[in-house]
Design an enzyme around this catalytic site. Structure first.
Site, PDB file in Angstrom:
ATOM      1  N   ALA A   1       0.393  -1.264  -0.383  1.00  0.00           N
ATOM      2  CA  ALA A   1      -0.288   0.396  -0.387  1.00  0.00           C
ATOM      3  C   ALA A   1       0.683   1.570  -0.371  1.00  0.00           C
ATOM      4  O   ALA A   1      -0.010   2.358   0.021  1.00  0.00           O
ATOM      5  CB  ALA A   1      -0.551   0.052   1.298  1.00  0.00           C
ATOM      6  N   ALA A   2       2.195   1.822  -0.554  1.00  0.00           N
ATOM      7  CA  ALA A   2       3.207   2.184  -0.413  1.00  0.00           C
ATOM      8  C   ALA A   2       2.495   3.184  -0.825  1.00  0.00           C
ATOM      9  O   ALA A   2       2.520   4.862  -1.090  1.00  0.00           O
ATOM     10  CB  ALA A   2       4.382   2.354  -0.568  1.00  0.00           C
ATOM     11  N   GLY A   3       2.103   3.132  -2.627  1.00  0.00           N
ATOM     12  CA  GLY A   3       1.406   4.456  -3.184  1.00  0.00           C
ATOM     13  C   GLY A   3       0.847   4.592  -2.870  1.00  0.00           C
ATOM     14  O   GLY A   3       0.082   6.056  -2.723  1.00  0.00           O
ATOM     15  N   ASP A   4      -0.327   3.781  -1.927  1.00  0.00           N
ATOM     16  CA  ASP A   4      -2.074   4.718  -1.842  1.00  0.00           C
ATOM     17  C   ASP A   4      -1.426   5.497  -0.746  1.00  0.00           C
ATOM     18  O   ASP A   4      -2.055   6.480  -0.371  1.00  0.00           O
ATOM     19  CB  ASP A   4      -3.157   3.589  -1.210  1.00  0.00           C
ATOM     20  CG  ASP A   4      -3.151   2.063  -2.481  1.00  0.00           C
ATOM     21  OD1 ASP A   4      -3.299   3.110  -3.844  1.00  0.00           O
ATOM     22  OD2 ASP A   4      -3.362   1.427  -2.131  1.00  0.00           O
TER      23      ASP A   4
END
Length: 301
Positions: free
Chosen positions: A245-248
């Site tokens: 979920a890093a991009g989120d």
């Protein structure tokens, strides 16, 4: 905001239940690999980014659709427990969206998404359109129907709301949608898909939209706009457990920082800190950092 009021963020997007299997390495086609563990947690790019924005300090409303199954009940509960307004969240008869995720010990992942109820999120209501028009920032992704993304962006443009589009997963963007986008967020693969170039080409992306953030994973981010700014934004070094979920986390935090009125490059740097704080834990929505964690990493960097 300049007066200290938290910015109003509306996220229009997908909501899924993430089924995460952990293993030493990802299996090759036709291969079975014994896992190290299993995590089930609410996710989906839209729901993740809404939770990320709420935890980062925004007043966040989520627009999307869940199924009438037990997964839908859990997704709604996670959103509300994270401080997200789900007043307009729809329930469609049938299955919620599901993501099947495999994660190796280096934190790399492979994902299959079954959209489920997300396919039914269409034809924005007057109340949903009004919520978008009243926001400071609208944040969209591409795990819901194209027409819904375009309608939301058009409503934002009419209401004077800034639009951030996270063009993931990559697909062709209509001229009508591009005309309503203020800031495009893409990773290297998405940038290549949108431009048809072997290497990310910011000039080509700036012919589509006025501002672009290219996320580079562990190498940080790259910001460029039509006014001539072109800056690499350094990463924050942390021990990586899971990049799911890093991009989120990055995009939700970026919406909040930009909505607060920060300089856009500083907003990107703060969002880098959010993405880095996220990868220290396994999972999707459960790993999204709070504002204090983001601020601490930002200050230390």
């Amino acid at each position: 905001m300049a007066d200290g009021t938290p910015p109003r963020i509306v996220v229009a997007g997908s909501a899924n239940m993430d089924l995460v299997g952990l293993a030493e390495r990802l299996p090759r086609p036709g291969e079975t690999v014994l896992g190290d563990g299993f995590v089930m947690t609410p996710g989906g790019k839209g729901a993740n980014q809404a939770i990320a924005a709420a935890r980062a300090g925004g007043r966040c409303t989520f627009l999307g659709a869940i199924g009438s199954d037990a997964f839908g009940v859990t997704i709604d509960a996670r959103l509300r427990a994270s401080g997200v307004d789900t007043t307009h969240l729809r329930t469609a008869y049938g299955d919620s969206g599901v993501a099947i995720i495999m994660v190796d010990r280096a934190g790399e992942n492979s994902i299959i998404v079954s959209p489920g109820a997300n396919r039914t999120f269409a034809d924005l209501t007057d109340a949903e359109t009004a919520a978008i028009a009243a926001a400071d920032v609208l944040l969209c992704q591409q795990e819901i129907p194209d027409a819904t993304v375009t309608a939301a962006a058009r409503a934002a443009r009419s209401g004077g709301t800034r639009v951030i589009l996270n063009a993931a997963p990559a697909r062709e963007l209509s001229p009508e949608l591009l005309a309503a986008v203020d800031l495009l967020v893409v990773n290297q693969g998405e940038a290549q898909a949108l431009t048809g170039r072997a290497e990310p080409d910011l000039d080509a992306l700036l012919r589509l939209v006025p501002r672009v953030v290219l996320t580079l994973g562990g190498a940080g981010s790259w910001y460029a706009d039509r006014d001539g700014r072109n800056e690499t934004v350094a990463p924050f070094r942390v021990d990586v457990s899971d990049t799911t979920a890093a991009g989120d986390a990055f995009t939700g935090a970026l919406a909040v920082a930009w909505g607060e009125g920060r300089d856009v490059v500083d907003a990107v740097r703060w969002a880098n800190a959010a993405g880095a704080a996220c990868v220290r834990q396994v999972g999707a929505s459960n790993s999204l950092p709070g504002r204090a964690d983001i601020d601490a990493l930002y200050a230390a960097g």
